[in-house]
Design a protein around this motif. Structure first.
Motif, PDB file in Angstrom:
ATOM      1  N   ALA B  45      34.701  56.514  65.931  1.00 24.69           N
ATOM      2  CA  ALA B  45      34.116  55.587  65.064  1.00 24.69           C
ATOM      3  C   ALA B  45      32.494  55.676  65.127  1.00 24.69           C
ATOM      4  N   GLY B  46      31.636  55.983  64.071  1.00 27.00           N
ATOM      5  CA  GLY B  46      30.243  56.067  64.368  1.00 27.00           C
ATOM      6  C   GLY B  46      29.536  54.673  64.189  1.00 27.00           C
ATOM      7  N   ALA B  47      30.331  53.706  63.669  1.00 25.50           N
ATOM      8  CA  ALA B  47      29.866  52.466  63.218  1.00 25.50           C
ATOM      9  C   ALA B  47      30.829  51.271  63.484  1.00 25.50           C
ATOM     10  N   VAL B  48      30.340  50.236  63.853  1.00 25.69           N
ATOM     11  CA  VAL B  48      31.127  48.798  64.181  1.00 25.69           C
ATOM     12  C   VAL B  48      30.207  47.972  63.541  1.00 25.69           C
ATOM     13  N   VAL B  49      30.971  47.282  62.795  1.00 26.93           N
ATOM     14  CA  VAL B  49      30.287  46.107  61.864  1.00 26.93           C
ATOM     15  C   VAL B  49      30.790  44.856  62.453  1.00 26.93           C
ATOM     16  N   LEU B  50      30.184  43.933  62.932  1.00 27.63           N
ATOM     17  CA  LEU B  50      30.427  42.479  63.432  1.00 27.63           C
ATOM     18  C   LEU B  50      30.158  41.561  62.319  1.00 27.63           C
ATOM     19  N   PHE B  51      31.033  40.663  62.088  1.00 31.81           N
ATOM     20  CA  PHE B  51      30.787  39.576  61.168  1.00 31.81           C
ATOM     21  C   PHE B  51      31.229  38.287  62.022  1.00 31.81           C
ATOM     22  N   ALA B  52      29.963  37.260  62.274  1.00 34.97           N
ATOM     23  CA  ALA B  52      30.381  35.908  62.745  1.00 34.97           C
ATOM     24  C   ALA B  52      30.204  34.575  62.034  1.00 34.97           C
ATOM     25  N   GLY B  53      31.032  34.156  61.486  1.00 33.94           N
ATOM     26  CA  GLY B  53      30.922  32.833  60.552  1.00 33.94           C
ATOM     27  C   GLY B  53      30.857  31.601  61.540  1.00 33.94           C
ATOM     28  N   CYS B  54      29.708  30.945  61.287  1.00 36.74           N
ATOM     29  CA  CYS B  54      29.448  29.891  62.384  1.00 36.74           C
ATOM     30  C   CYS B  54      29.303  28.546  61.484  1.00 36.74           C
ATOM     31  N   THR B  55      29.534  27.389  62.253  1.00 43.22           N
ATOM     32  CA  THR B  55      29.628  26.145  61.276  1.00 43.22           C
ATOM     33  C   THR B  55      28.018  25.591  61.433  1.00 43.22           C
ATOM     34  N   ARG B  56      27.894  25.253  60.240  1.00 48.95           N
ATOM     35  CA  ARG B  56      26.556  24.846  59.783  1.00 48.95           C
ATOM     36  C   ARG B  56      26.348  23.169  59.954  1.00 48.95           C
ATOM     37  N   SER B  57      25.261  22.704  60.172  1.00 47.69           N
ATOM     38  CA  SER B  57      24.695  21.540  60.730  1.00 47.69           C
ATOM     39  C   SER B  57      24.546  20.368  59.369  1.00 47.69           C
ATOM     40  N   THR B  58      24.470  21.146  58.159  1.00 47.63           N
ATOM     41  CA  THR B  58      24.530  20.246  56.965  1.00 47.63           C
ATOM     42  C   THR B  58      25.237  20.568  56.007  1.00 47.63           C
ATOM     43  N   PHE B  59      25.758  19.871  55.283  1.00 44.15           N
ATOM     44  CA  PHE B  59      26.179  20.079  53.902  1.00 44.15           C
ATOM     45  C   PHE B  59      25.799  19.116  52.694  1.00 44.15           C
ATOM     46  N   HIS B  60      25.206  19.727  51.613  1.00 41.45           N
ATOM     47  CA  HIS B  60      24.323  18.983  50.813  1.00 41.45           C
ATOM     48  C   HIS B  60      23.551  17.957  51.175  1.00 41.45           C
ATOM     49  N   SER B  61      22.875  18.495  52.249  1.00 40.69           N
ATOM     50  CA  SER B  61      21.790  17.419  53.051  1.00 40.69           C
ATOM     51  C   SER B  61      22.474  16.311  53.712  1.00 40.69           C
ATOM     52  N   LYS B  62      23.732  16.228  53.966  1.00 41.82           N
ATOM     53  CA  LYS B  62      24.425  15.396  54.879  1.00 41.82           C
ATOM     54  C   LYS B  62      24.579  15.886  56.139  1.00 41.82           C
ATOM     55  N   VAL B  64      26.381  17.103  59.420  1.00 39.75           N
ATOM     56  CA  VAL B  64      27.725  17.448  59.807  1.00 39.75           C
ATOM     57  C   VAL B  64      27.741  17.430  61.371  1.00 39.75           C
ATOM     58  N   THR B  65      28.797  16.494  62.263  1.00 38.13           N
ATOM     59  CA  THR B  65      28.682  16.784  63.451  1.00 38.13           C
ATOM     60  C   THR B  65      29.693  17.865  64.152  1.00 38.13           C
ATOM     61  N   HIS B  66      30.625  18.072  63.584  1.00 34.71           N
ATOM     62  CA  HIS B  66      31.459  19.117  63.730  1.00 34.71           C
ATOM     63  C   HIS B  66      32.494  19.352  62.611  1.00 34.71           C
ATOM     64  N   LEU B  67      33.350  20.478  62.698  1.00 34.34           N
ATOM     65  CA  LEU B  67      34.328  20.790  61.688  1.00 34.34           C
ATOM     66  C   LEU B  67      35.490  21.118  62.439  1.00 34.34           C
ATOM     67  N   ALA B  68      36.697  20.966  61.749  1.00 34.16           N
ATOM     68  CA  ALA B  68      37.992  20.904  62.354  1.00 34.16           C
ATOM     69  C   ALA B  68      38.909  21.758  61.456  1.00 34.16           C
ATOM     70  N   TYR B  69      39.523  22.801  62.111  1.00 37.47           N
ATOM     71  CA  TYR B  69      40.485  23.496  61.297  1.00 37.47           C
ATOM     72  C   TYR B  69      41.986  23.377  61.580  1.00 37.47           C
ATOM     73  N   SER B  70      42.693  23.347  60.493  1.00 40.21           N
ATOM     74  CA  SER B  70      44.297  23.363  60.756  1.00 40.21           C
ATOM     75  C   SER B  70      44.799  24.473  60.059  1.00 40.21           C
ATOM     76  N   THR B  71      45.999  24.811  60.435  1.00 36.79           N
ATOM     77  CA  THR B  71      46.685  26.248  59.907  1.00 36.79           C
ATOM     78  C   THR B  71      48.393  25.869  59.727  1.00 36.79           C
ATOM     79  N   TYR B  72      48.748  26.736  59.257  1.00 38.88           N
ATOM     80  CA  TYR B  72      50.465  27.110  59.023  1.00 38.88           C
ATOM     81  C   TYR B  72      50.454  28.211  59.908  1.00 38.88           C
ATOM     82  N   PRO B  73      50.677  28.134  61.049  1.00 38.21           N
ATOM     83  CA  PRO B  73      50.443  29.346  62.076  1.00 38.21           C
ATOM     84  C   PRO B  73      51.238  30.801  61.390  1.00 38.21           C
ATOM     85  N   PRO B  74      52.408  30.877  61.248  1.00 36.86           N
ATOM     86  CA  PRO B  74      53.074  31.907  61.211  1.00 36.86           C
ATOM     87  C   PRO B  74      52.784  32.592  59.751  1.00 36.86           C
ATOM     88  N   LEU B  75      52.582  31.782  58.647  1.00 38.07           N
ATOM     89  CA  LEU B  75      52.167  32.065  57.150  1.00 38.07           C
ATOM     90  C   LEU B  75      50.779  32.832  57.380  1.00 38.07           C
TER      91      LEU B  75
END
Lengths: 97, 168
Positions: B45-62, B64-75
């Motif tokens: 591999a001559g190329a590695v591309v890395l993407f990091a999605g990060c949590t943003r501090s504002t949403f529509h100018s409000k 944000v203190t933190h985010l929380a993620y939930s999931t259905y693990p096996p699915l």
């Protein structure tokens, strides 16, 4: 914590996100067998209003496979039947990333 | 306060699936970009591309203190694996790794890391972008945005205003 196993003659219905907010639960155990076409009416009877607010915009899985709730409803008695021990889940619109 | 102030945690640490240079995982721990990159690096591999999605501090100018993620693990793991396989085959990648964080994620931290490796950079760039779009569209993970004023909103799609977590 993992979801406890359903008692005999019941299946597990899992709630996530908007479904959890509405029911204030992570899951219910419901009596099996139950035709899939009856699921939404059963849940609506237990949580009035959930159909319009949550179910109609959600997808549905049975044992980790997506099923088409509308199509199943149209099949009536000829459609899929949820069996005891099955794991059914309501999947609201996702929002990862 | 809110009913979801202690979100369900169906497992501890990390759950993952792997096969043929494909790795997907869900974790309550901090994401590690170097680890993700090392999983896909190869002499081919001559190329590695890395993407990091990060949590943003504002949403529509409000604020944000933190985010929380939930999931259905096996699915969610099954869907992640299916996306990774499709993207790897389509762009003839050498390797691909997708990791998504769960539970509370503070502002500025990574919530998703995607690493892809390819013989040449063009395929890597394209694959990385396509992979993220599929993840956001399909993976069974749900985000809550917690605001400074005490409100908690569940976001819908990118940019769309969410709905309150606690129904009135």
């Amino acid at each position: 914590m993992a979801t406890p196993k359903a008692p005999a003659d019941h299946f597990t219905l899992l709630y996530f996100a908007a479904a959890t907010s509405f029911t204030r639960k992570q899951h219910d155990f419901l009596p099996a067998p139950m035709p899939l076409s009856q699921l939404y009416d059963t849940v609506e009877a237990k949580y009035p209003g959930i159909k319009a607010k949550v179910l109609e915009s959600s997808a549905l899985t049975v044992n980790l496979e997506y099923v088409d709730a509308e199509e199943e409803g149209a099949k009536g008695g000829q459609g899929t039947v949820i069996q005891s021990g099955d794991e059914v889940a309501i999947i609201p619109p996702v929002s990862s990333g | 306060m809110a009913a979801n102030s202690t979100p369900q945690k169906p497992f501890e640490g990390e759950q993952s699936l792997s096969e043929h240079n494909i790795h997907v995982s869900l974790t309550y721990d901090s994401l590690d970009a170097t680890k993700a990159m090392n999983r896909v690096k190869s002499g081919e591999a001559g190329a590695v591309v890395l993407f990091a999605g990060c949590t943003r501090s504002t949403f529509h100018s409000k604020t944000v203190t933190h985010l929380a993620y939930s999931t259905y693990p096996p699915l969610a793991l099954r869907t992640l694996l299916s996306i990774a396989k499709d993207v790897k085959a389509k762009h003839e990648l050498v390797g691909i790794s997708i990791s998504h964080r769960l539970g509370r994620v503070d502002i500025g931290e990574e919530s998703v890391i995607i690493a892809v490796s390819a013989p040449h950079r063009k395929a890597g760039w394209l694959a990385g972008e396509e992979c993220l779009e599929h993840v956001k569209e399909r993976v069974e993970i749900w985000k809550e945005e917690w605001f400074e004023d005490g409100g908690v909103w569940r976001s819908n799609r990118d940019g769309a205003v969410g709905v309150p977590v606690v129904e009135s």
